[in-house]
Scaffold this motif. Sequence first.
Motif, PDB file in Angstrom:
ATOM      1  N   ALA A  37       0.844  -1.195   0.000  1.00  0.00           N
ATOM      2  CA  ALA A  37       0.000   0.000   0.000  1.00  0.00           C
ATOM      3  C   ALA A  37       0.879   1.244   0.000  1.00  0.00           C
ATOM      4  O   ALA A  37       2.043   1.194   0.393  1.00  0.00           O
ATOM      5  CB  ALA A  37      -0.893   0.013   1.235  1.00  0.00           C
ATOM      6  N   GLU A  38       0.280   2.348  -0.410  1.00  0.00           N
ATOM      7  CA  GLU A  38       0.929   3.643  -0.253  1.00  0.00           C
ATOM      8  C   GLU A  38       0.408   4.246   1.049  1.00  0.00           C
ATOM      9  O   GLU A  38      -0.798   4.225   1.306  1.00  0.00           O
ATOM     10  CB  GLU A  38       0.597   4.567  -1.420  1.00  0.00           C
ATOM     11  N   VAL A  39       1.311   4.756   1.873  1.00  0.00           N
ATOM     12  CA  VAL A  39       0.913   5.446   3.094  1.00  0.00           C
ATOM     13  C   VAL A  39       0.506   6.857   2.684  1.00  0.00           C
ATOM     14  O   VAL A  39       1.283   7.583   2.066  1.00  0.00           O
ATOM     15  CB  VAL A  39       2.046   5.479   4.135  1.00  0.00           C
ATOM     16  N   VAL A  40      -0.742   7.212   2.990  1.00  0.00           N
ATOM     17  CA  VAL A  40      -1.287   8.498   2.554  1.00  0.00           C
ATOM     18  C   VAL A  40      -1.914   9.245   3.725  1.00  0.00           C
ATOM     19  O   VAL A  40      -2.260   8.653   4.747  1.00  0.00           O
ATOM     20  CB  VAL A  40      -2.356   8.316   1.439  1.00  0.00           C
TER      21      VAL A  40
ATOM     22  N   ALA B 270      -0.733  17.901   4.275  1.00  0.00           N
ATOM     23  CA  ALA B 270      -0.536  16.456   4.081  1.00  0.00           C
ATOM     24  C   ALA B 270       0.740  15.977   4.763  1.00  0.00           C
ATOM     25  O   ALA B 270       1.787  16.613   4.665  1.00  0.00           O
ATOM     26  CB  ALA B 270      -0.487  16.120   2.603  1.00  0.00           C
ATOM     27  N   CYS B 271       0.625  14.907   5.479  1.00  0.00           N
ATOM     28  CA  CYS B 271       1.728  14.235   6.172  1.00  0.00           C
ATOM     29  C   CYS B 271       2.330  15.068   7.297  1.00  0.00           C
ATOM     30  O   CYS B 271       3.415  14.764   7.782  1.00  0.00           O
ATOM     31  CB  CYS B 271       2.819  13.809   5.188  1.00  0.00           C
TER      32      CYS B 271
ATOM     33  N   GLN C  70      -3.511  11.822  11.050  1.00  0.00           N
ATOM     34  CA  GLN C  70      -3.849  10.418  10.866  1.00  0.00           C
ATOM     35  C   GLN C  70      -3.258   9.956   9.536  1.00  0.00           C
ATOM     36  O   GLN C  70      -3.099  10.758   8.616  1.00  0.00           O
ATOM     37  CB  GLN C  70      -5.370  10.245  10.860  1.00  0.00           C
ATOM     38  N   MET C  71      -2.936   8.697   9.415  1.00  0.00           N
ATOM     39  CA  MET C  71      -2.433   8.114   8.182  1.00  0.00           C
ATOM     40  C   MET C  71      -3.389   7.014   7.728  1.00  0.00           C
ATOM     41  O   MET C  71      -4.135   6.460   8.523  1.00  0.00           O
ATOM     42  CB  MET C  71      -1.041   7.505   8.387  1.00  0.00           C
TER      43      MET C  71
ATOM     44  N   ALA D  10       3.701   7.470   9.987  1.00  0.00           N
ATOM     45  CA  ALA D  10       4.102   8.809   9.540  1.00  0.00           C
ATOM     46  C   ALA D  10       5.452   8.845   8.823  1.00  0.00           C
ATOM     47  O   ALA D  10       5.576   9.524   7.799  1.00  0.00           O
ATOM     48  CB  ALA D  10       4.083   9.783  10.708  1.00  0.00           C
ATOM     49  N   PRO D  11       6.477   8.133   9.289  1.00  0.00           N
ATOM     50  CA  PRO D  11       7.757   8.192   8.579  1.00  0.00           C
ATOM     51  C   PRO D  11       7.697   7.643   7.141  1.00  0.00           C
ATOM     52  O   PRO D  11       8.608   7.881   6.357  1.00  0.00           O
ATOM     53  CB  PRO D  11       8.686   7.318   9.433  1.00  0.00           C
ATOM     54  N   TYR D  12       6.637   6.940   6.805  1.00  0.00           N
ATOM     55  CA  TYR D  12       6.490   6.333   5.478  1.00  0.00           C
ATOM     56  C   TYR D  12       5.509   7.096   4.585  1.00  0.00           C
ATOM     57  O   TYR D  12       5.213   6.650   3.471  1.00  0.00           O
ATOM     58  CB  TYR D  12       6.000   4.887   5.609  1.00  0.00           C
ATOM     59  N   CYS D  13       4.978   8.220   5.065  1.00  0.00           N
ATOM     60  CA  CYS D  13       3.950   8.937   4.308  1.00  0.00           C
ATOM     61  C   CYS D  13       4.456   9.273   2.903  1.00  0.00           C
ATOM     62  O   CYS D  13       5.544   9.808   2.726  1.00  0.00           O
ATOM     63  CB  CYS D  13       3.522  10.198   5.043  1.00  0.00           C
ATOM     64  N   GLY D  14       3.655   8.904   1.901  1.00  0.00           N
ATOM     65  CA  GLY D  14       4.008   9.116   0.503  1.00  0.00           C
ATOM     66  C   GLY D  14       4.808   7.980  -0.110  1.00  0.00           C
ATOM     67  O   GLY D  14       5.116   8.002  -1.296  1.00  0.00           O
ATOM     68  N   GLU D  15       5.132   6.970   0.684  1.00  0.00           N
ATOM     69  CA  GLU D  15       5.923   5.840   0.206  1.00  0.00           C
ATOM     70  C   GLU D  15       5.058   4.590   0.046  1.00  0.00           C
ATOM     71  O   GLU D  15       4.013   4.462   0.671  1.00  0.00           O
ATOM     72  CB  GLU D  15       7.057   5.522   1.179  1.00  0.00           C
ATOM     73  N   THR D  16       5.561   3.657  -0.761  1.00  0.00           N
ATOM     74  CA  THR D  16       4.911   2.366  -0.900  1.00  0.00           C
ATOM     75  C   THR D  16       5.572   1.395   0.067  1.00  0.00           C
ATOM     76  O   THR D  16       6.800   1.300   0.124  1.00  0.00           O
ATOM     77  CB  THR D  16       5.020   1.846  -2.345  1.00  0.00           C
TER      78      THR D  16
END
Length: 189
Positions: free
Chosen positions: A41-44, A57-58, A63-64, A93-99
Amino acid sequence: MRTLIAMAVLASGPALAQDFSEGSEASEWGLFGERTARFEAEVVDPICTLSGDCAQACADGRQMALLRRADEVLVMPLKNRQTVFSGAAADLAPYCGETVEVDGLLIENPEIGATNVYMVQRIRRLPDGAWSETTRFTEAWAEANPDAAGDGPWFRRDPRIAAEIAREGWLGLGPEAEDAFLRDWLGVE
């Protein structure tokens, strides 16, 4: 028309009943409607994803959510691996925007309206990151609340919770209504 509706329901069945348990090493908790689930998943930031309002955003404290790659479903990770009932935002949170790949428990209970509610227990960056257990909440809470150190569970010492109890009472009725309730129902003076 009925035939078309029936065909649409049948065609959507596999997507609705998709099984993400393969390869999962998640610990089961015995919750009604739980299934182990491991997926990419992508963390969004869900506010950004759902509303398009991405200015914050982020940002810290948001919340994520997980936008699952297999079917583009937005999954809400409301709990981490810890036994204390704590959220997963600090871990995600450290992964926001990453897969990432996550492993945990997916709760599906239509009777109470729980759909795609997730308890994330492990997370790793793709393509080949190491697995990390999602246990960051209490550490992050302690860092954010250094003056609340002491014995007992974190929520008994949390300044936000203490302020809410002072404002709304233990039962959420407000101090006056709570005092009346305690006198009338429990004989407490």
